[in-house]
Design a protein around this motif. Structure first.
Motif, PDB file in Angstrom:
ATOM      1  N   UNK A 160      -3.630  -8.178  -1.836  1.00 51.96           N
ATOM      2  CA  UNK A 160      -4.596  -6.835  -2.675  1.00 51.96           C
ATOM      3  C   UNK A 160      -3.517  -7.314  -4.175  1.00 51.96           C
ATOM      4  N   UNK A 161      -2.924  -8.036  -4.036  1.00 50.23           N
ATOM      5  CA  UNK A 161      -2.224  -8.926  -5.341  1.00 50.23           C
ATOM      6  C   UNK A 161      -3.374  -9.554  -6.022  1.00 50.23           C
ATOM      7  N   UNK A 206      -6.566  -6.863  -7.526  1.00 51.49           N
ATOM      8  CA  UNK A 206      -5.474  -6.240  -8.691  1.00 51.49           C
ATOM      9  C   UNK A 206      -5.780  -7.273  -9.895  1.00 51.49           C
ATOM     10  N   UNK A 259      -0.232  -7.863   1.012  1.00 47.49           N
ATOM     11  CA  UNK A 259       0.859  -8.144  -0.314  1.00 47.49           C
ATOM     12  C   UNK A 259      -0.439  -9.534  -1.237  1.00 47.49           C
ATOM     13  N   UNK A 260      -0.569 -10.178  -0.723  1.00 49.64           N
ATOM     14  CA  UNK A 260      -0.559 -11.643  -1.272  1.00 49.64           C
ATOM     15  C   UNK A 260      -2.212 -11.498  -2.152  1.00 49.64           C
TER      16      UNK A 260
END
Lengths: 408, 408
Positions: free
Chosen positions: B217-218, B221, B214-215
């Motif tokens: 991916x964030x 983005x 998630x880190x």
């Protein structure tokens, strides 16, 4: 009149423009309306137009800084309009309603919210607003978190990032806030010359501080996290006993949300320290007001992150982002940014050329110099320790310690 | 022919288009040219056109995925053209020259670099390229660092960020690379069903891993750090004994540069592990090739960051960014990203639906399953320890340890 080519509206033209672009005044003729300019007209024209019963605001985004003739990108008018629209919806009405926006004339016709007063001037008058911490923390959480791609459809968010690329205003922040107070390469900093050794030692020659400001500057320029107001100081917030209104969002862009939160907190430190200094000097500070401000700084920090954690659980649906490990580091990084940008805001409003009235209104030069040194020290403390603070109480404790240390 | 409205070029039309848009073939008539399609034509048409003496490539960015009929944003053609132009200039020619780009027809006419061969297939043939680590590390440093706003004029950089907003291709990466291998919500992962318990335990139910992804991916983005190629796997790199050519940059956007570097490194782990597995199983692996690959993984990591540190000192002029504290944390964060995205690339090419031939060509199902498990374990190790590794030797040591542990 031909509105297909941009021109600066004067008072009379503003009335005609208004009746041509909104039915706000019904069938009223332009010549029956009253108009007055309510800004200095240097960058934008802001007119208040009324028919004796109701009123609206006409804001025209200027093409140049009129005093210098320097050009300014009018795309910021489009950005302000879009930001008002998005933030009004997300905040449930804490932003004025836009009646009309025209992309050629760069004119926003919007709700007149003059039943609310400029927070900076209200604080200057030592007015207390018990609900402010609750209101502004809700506002920030409600407008900031939902515009991230933790929540928003990823393609929609990318389209917003694109639309809100805002080079002119961002350039001002990158220079005035995040460079020049530490590196006066254009000679625009303003402070009493006796402070130069202090400023040199604490800012210009403070390498570790500059490296930390570099991190904040790099983050400001690269982290397209959330749709920011971009200039959320006390002069962009209007207030009365019942609620707040937030506007003047022409600096809006996709950036780190700690920048907005830090601006709100940083700007409350000015009246807090100035009043404490008056109290210390000759007992003329307003103790009740000081107490309220200290609590407000603390509660805004605590409430913003408590509400954000709660709202996060409600609106962030993507499973990876709901992992506690991710959520907590995400919120922690926003806390770090908040404290860092609170620090840069305090420092730039103190030594930079865009001062706050809290400081400039101190007539006693010696007291003003002392206050400025205290503020610089507080700013540095917040920047260097931004990853350490856990809650608002620790922040206010450190602010008080620096004040006590430097006034004993 | 009317090129003012988009249409798909067929073989004959491609020749006519070419003579109408470039004087590459001098006065040659279209009917004297030879043409053949060199792609599968599913997403884009790629034609090779020659007059018997010299040749060029015509690439038309398609409007739909032809097999499914799903629409695709043709703005990626513009992005590919611009990326080729920028990266060619910055790399000193390691990217094909563009002769012409047409925004309506979405056609790039570019240099034919068929004296270079697809690196992935060359590695499949166990060909060794002693200069590759040096070449690709120089390429990455030369194209990545100069497009950051540490170097580039801030307004120019913001204009590039805007132009390179690339929702379609980024969406593919965000799903296929940074979501689905860990959360198979569209049921597109592909692996032997006997591996399901392993995949469940190590990926689908691995909460701490998902929080780390998630880190990443964030960060992918939101961190508009540098102009990336965006899909820099071994199939986008062409090579011969003298140099490399990099193209197919339609995934280009402003993102974290560790994504490109991690893709290069991650894709070398496939042939490395597969060859080691063959060697272990029946002594059929190519020891010299394995040794070269291990060294290459190590040297690419070390050389990229050594060269980047050197180039940083040469081209980053802004004083705050030259503070060692800032520079070192900046490069450290790129190292972290590199290892994280190397890990996500290894995992997605293993369990995701976009496989690499190194894996799919293993005919022995048991061996393929073992290799896939080793690769998943390596990917996880790199992701979770991305902030720990200091140099390439540590990385290869850990890759070897996992291999040895799982094959003993």
């Amino acid at each position: 009149m031909d509105y297909n080519n941009y021109f600066d509206l004067n008072l009379e033209q503003a009335k005609q423009y208004t009746v041509a672009h909104t039915d706000f005044f019904g069938d009223e003729q332009a010549n029956k309306l009253n108009v007055k300019e309510v800004s200095d007209g240097n960058i934008n024209h802001v007119y208040k137009i009324d028919d004796g019963r109701k009123s609206l605001i006409l804001k025209q985004t200027g093409k140049t800084i009129r005093t210098s003739g320097n050009p300014l990108d009018q795309h910021r008018g489009h950005i302000e309009d879009k930001c008002l629209e998005i933030q009004r919806k997300l905040s449930g009405g804490q932003v004025p309603k836009v009646y009309d926006y025209n992309e050629t004339m760069h004119v926003i016709l919007m709700e007149d919210v003059s039943e609310f007063k400029n927070l900076r001037y209200e604080l200057k008058k030592e007015h207390i607003f018990p609900k402010f911490a609750d209101q502004i923390s809700s506002f920030m959480v409600n407008v900031l978190l939902p515009t991230t791609d933790l929540v928003l459809d990823r393609k929609k968010k990318k389209a917003l990032v694109k639309d809100f690329i805002n080079p002119g205003p961002c350039d001002i922040t990158e220079n005035l806030v995040l460079t020049e107070p530490y590196y006066d390469y254009r000679g625009r900093n303003v402070f009493d010359k006796s402070l130069l050794p202090f400023v040199k030692q604490n800012l210009y020659d403070n390498d570790i501080l500059k490296a930390n400001v570099a991190e904040l500057r790099n983050n400001f320029m690269n982290n397209a996290q959330s749709l920011l107001h971009g200039d959320l100081h006390s002069g962009s917030i209007f207030i009365n006993d019942s609620d707040i209104r937030v506007f003047d969002s022409e600096f809006s862009f996709y950036g780190p949300m700690g920048y907005d939160i830090g601006n709100v907190i940083g700007n409350l430190v000015f009246p807090y320290i100035v009043q404490k200094a008056y109290l210390k000097k000759d007992k003329k500070g307003n103790e009740q007001f000081i107490k309220w401000l200290g609590t407000t700084i603390q509660v805004i920090f605590d409430q913003t992150f408590a509400k954000m954690a709660g709202k996060y659980d409600q609106i962030v649906k993507f499973s990876f982002y709901r992992e506690r490990h991710f959520k907590n580091q995400y919120l922690r990084s926003i806390k770090n940014d908040t404290l860092g940008y609170a620090g840069t805001e305090i420092i730039r409003r103190t030594v930079g050329d865009s001062k706050v009235i809290e400081i400039t209104d101190i007539k006693d030069q010696k007291l003003q110099n002392l206050v400025m040194q205290i503020l610089v020290k507080i700013g540095i403390k917040l920047i260097l320790n931004r990853k350490v603070y856990n809650n608002g109480s620790e922040i206010v404790t450190d602010i008080d310690s620096i004040f006590n240390e430097m006034t004993k």
